[in-house]
Design a protein around this motif. Sequence first.
Motif, PDB file in Angstrom:
ATOM      1  N   UNK A  41       4.263   2.483   3.375  1.00 53.09           N
ATOM      2  CA  UNK A  41       3.169   1.624   3.829  1.00 53.09           C
ATOM      3  C   UNK A  41       1.942   1.809   2.937  1.00 53.09           C
ATOM      4  N   UNK A  42       1.685   3.062   2.564  1.00 51.33           N
ATOM      5  CA  UNK A  42       0.527   3.344   1.706  1.00 51.33           C
ATOM      6  C   UNK A  42       0.664   2.625   0.368  1.00 51.33           C
ATOM      7  N   UNK A  43       1.825   2.763  -0.284  1.00 59.89           N
ATOM      8  CA  UNK A  43       2.025   2.085  -1.570  1.00 59.89           C
ATOM      9  C   UNK A  43       1.940   0.573  -1.406  1.00 59.89           C
ATOM     10  N   UNK A  44       2.504   0.073  -0.318  1.00 61.30           N
ATOM     11  CA  UNK A  44       2.458  -1.364  -0.075  1.00 61.30           C
ATOM     12  C   UNK A  44       1.006  -1.830   0.048  1.00 61.30           C
ATOM     13  N   UNK A  45       0.206  -1.064   0.769  1.00 57.63           N
ATOM     14  CA  UNK A  45      -1.215  -1.413   0.915  1.00 57.63           C
ATOM     15  C   UNK A  45      -1.936  -1.390  -0.430  1.00 57.63           C
ATOM     16  N   UNK A  46      -1.654  -0.355  -1.213  1.00 55.07           N
ATOM     17  CA  UNK A  46      -2.309  -0.222  -2.526  1.00 55.07           C
ATOM     18  C   UNK A  46      -1.947  -1.423  -3.411  1.00 55.07           C
ATOM     19  N   UNK A  47      -0.676  -1.767  -3.424  1.00 52.21           N
ATOM     20  CA  UNK A  47      -0.239  -2.890  -4.264  1.00 52.21           C
ATOM     21  C   UNK A  47      -0.856  -4.200  -3.769  1.00 52.21           C
ATOM     22  N   UNK A  48      -0.953  -4.338  -2.460  1.00 57.58           N
ATOM     23  CA  UNK A  48      -1.573  -5.549  -1.911  1.00 57.58           C
ATOM     24  C   UNK A  48      -3.034  -5.650  -2.360  1.00 57.58           C
ATOM     25  N   UNK A  49      -3.733  -4.526  -2.320  1.00 58.33           N
ATOM     26  CA  UNK A  49      -5.140  -4.519  -2.753  1.00 58.33           C
ATOM     27  C   UNK A  49      -5.241  -4.943  -4.218  1.00 58.33           C
ATOM     28  N   UNK A 108      -0.434  10.792   4.897  1.00 56.15           N
ATOM     29  CA  UNK A 108      -0.449   9.969   3.685  1.00 56.15           C
ATOM     30  C   UNK A 108      -1.364   8.764   3.864  1.00 56.15           C
ATOM     31  N   UNK A 109      -1.221   8.107   5.016  1.00 56.61           N
ATOM     32  CA  UNK A 109      -2.027   6.906   5.256  1.00 56.61           C
ATOM     33  C   UNK A 109      -3.514   7.232   5.147  1.00 56.61           C
ATOM     34  N   UNK A 110      -3.892   8.447   5.604  1.00 58.73           N
ATOM     35  CA  UNK A 110      -5.307   8.833   5.542  1.00 58.73           C
ATOM     36  C   UNK A 110      -5.778   9.063   4.099  1.00 58.73           C
ATOM     37  N   UNK A 111      -4.826   9.256   3.189  1.00 59.49           N
ATOM     38  CA  UNK A 111      -5.183   9.520   1.790  1.00 59.49           C
ATOM     39  C   UNK A 111      -5.387   8.232   0.998  1.00 59.49           C
ATOM     40  N   UNK A 112      -5.042   7.108   1.614  1.00 60.51           N
ATOM     41  CA  UNK A 112      -5.073   5.843   0.874  1.00 60.51           C
ATOM     42  C   UNK A 112      -6.421   5.578   0.206  1.00 60.51           C
ATOM     43  N   UNK A 113      -7.503   5.914   0.912  1.00 57.86           N
ATOM     44  CA  UNK A 113      -8.850   5.656   0.379  1.00 57.86           C
ATOM     45  C   UNK A 113      -9.086   6.400  -0.939  1.00 57.86           C
ATOM     46  N   UNK A 114      -8.559   7.630  -1.010  1.00 58.43           N
ATOM     47  CA  UNK A 114      -8.740   8.426  -2.231  1.00 58.43           C
ATOM     48  C   UNK A 114      -8.072   7.714  -3.404  1.00 58.43           C
ATOM     49  N   UNK A 115      -6.911   7.160  -3.147  1.00 61.97           N
ATOM     50  CA  UNK A 115      -6.178   6.440  -4.200  1.00 61.97           C
ATOM     51  C   UNK A 115      -6.899   5.150  -4.567  1.00 61.97           C
TER      52      UNK A 115
END
Lengths: 371, 371
Positions: A66-74, A31-38
């Motif tokens: 963690x992925x959602x948290x990163x996305x929201x932070x961005x 999932x973490x590796x997919x973050x960039x796509x999102x």
Amino acid sequence: MTDTYLNTQSSLSMKGSGYYSAKTAGAKNAIDKTQKVIENALQTIPSNEILKFADFGSADGGTSQEMWSNIIKIIRDKGDNRQIEILYTDLASNDFSTLFKTMQGMHGNANFAFQKNFKNIYVHGCGTGFHEQLMSDDSLTLGFSATAMHYVSERPCLIENHVHMTGANESEKKLFTKQANKDWETILLNRSKELIKGGRFICINFGIDEQGRCLGNTGGHIMFNNFSKNWKYLEDQGIISNQEYINATFTQHYRTVEEFRAPFDNKDSAISKSGLILKSCETMITECPYKIHYLNNKNTMSPQDYARTLIPTMRSWSETVFRNALVDRTEREINEIVDKFYNLYIDEVSNDPEGHAMDYVHVIMDIEKAY
Amino acid sequence: MTDTYLNTQSSLSMKGSGYYSAKTAGAKNAIDKTQKVIENALQTIPSNEILKFADFGSADGGTSQEMWSNIIKIIRDKGDNRQIEILYTDLASNDFSTLFKTMQGMHGNANFAFQKNFKNIYVHGCGTGFHEQLMSDDSLTLGFSATAMHYVSERPCLIENHVHMTGANESEKKLFTKQANKDWETILLNRSKELIKGGRFICINFGIDEQGRCLGNTGGHIMFNNFSKNWKYLEDQGIISNQEYINATFTQHYRTVEEFRAPFDNKDSAISKSGLILKSCETMITECPYKIHYLNNKNTMSPQDYARTLIPTMRSWSETVFRNALVDRTEREINEIVDKFYNLYIDEVSNDPEGHAMDYVHVIMDIEKAY
């Protein structure tokens, strides 16, 4: 990775709350590796008044937190303070309490408890399977799903000489393929209804890559063959019946890349006509975190130590299949048989760990509701 | 009523899933009586593309299920097929799995499983307390809450000579009132944000009516005084300590009608300024269903039979307060003490049932987001 691994280690003996996430460090890494796509998708999604996200088949929400948290932070770091509703979906029996506690920082890693750490975030749950429409038409900004849609909505047949469709005979395989194609269409049509125009559905699913690889089958021993072999051994020993052998049939289908692409490649399909287009489709291998840890720590870890971390991660998601295959057994018998079954695997890996691992093979798709 | 009562009866010994609903037939009756208020409100709410409902503090959704099912049936019978999202909210620890199963017809009374029985209904859950905003601004068509908002967000003090604020001394009562006023403002301001213009928030809350009546205090014995008396008896017997006596303090405030009305009556309050107006405010008594059943069946029921149906319904929502009051006790001790405590009440009612009942006293409010 090390932290994740240590967390996993320390909770190996802990069942119950958080068990699924702790056992699935590899799923999290994928999932973490997919973050960039999102991240990329979010840059082009049209600006609505509110952002509505969904995580389909989220289990307790731990692996994607963690992925959602990163996305929201961005999003927030850009000065975008729009309200965000995020809908976590899974079956009704899912542990939604742990999920809600996790996002509020009452459970798990508080660093990623985004409901608490950011403002205007509303976390909701939905206990209906993703084969149905789960929210209003034209409301979803961005949908996500990880490692969930290999489950078919019903098991089309029992598999006679194996436990998984990857080892089924041709006629059985055909039935699974048919069910999986039908399900994939239903899943996509419902996402198409939910998405706003310009919205995205990004999913990473277990599947079979261009080289024929799939979960636990990336060059060495083939995990599902091993399950099958050991389950058959219990039959040969008279510990389970032939019917119980057959009953153990995973309600799963690993789609090939072609199967995933088919409704998009056909411009006359119901999916294409509904407005969905495929922006990208790639395969991805995520190495087994237990294998990596073992290879990096061979000086302090025995093959048995490795086996005792690897097999529990397999057990976490496969155990119910074998438990449910057993007919008219007491709880105690079931426990004994299933322990014996996984211990066979532990023994095999302990004797010779070479080629044993649970590497993940995912198909990542970025789908847009284009019109 | 009879059906409800029989359902309640048959599950008296069943804890776990559905336990709360089965024990709270009276709460359900109170909700059912509110249906008309909701029907009326729906006739004047402006027509949006989708209908978004919310049930705040819903527990497992059992008590309000029939009411929501009736409301949805009325909407559909009119030919209104708009999509409906309904958000059930409660604390994260709530049993959302039973809730989701109930609405899908996998649990409880399938006649009212509206997600299954009607189309385009999306059932969501939210595990965050209703003192916070739980969904996006300007999105809620109709909010509802039953018998939930007497819980204050934090306990302002322990009550020294009673277990409930209705028996607290003046200075304690002041602290509870202050907390309850603050909470009521927070609750209403958040609903005000969530509601669309013209949307409604209809709530029925435990409170104190114009005659000073409240739950279990409608002319006969006063339930909370009995709790207090029996808990004190355990202290007198040396079974619990004085600190444990004091620790048993319900985190509740029964607001008076004046307290409920205050922020609306003051046109300069934050509530009024936020656009909320009070359309109506009434008090309602719902007779104890166990009492009614007993009075109707005195020929076949003994006072003891009555006691054994009445006390469990009280126990279902009060037990945690007494359990949590006990300090450094084993699970076994806690069970023994709490069993003894409720048995004192059972004995008292068995000896003379006259005047013992748990009549409900609700304040029903119909609130509009007018501007």
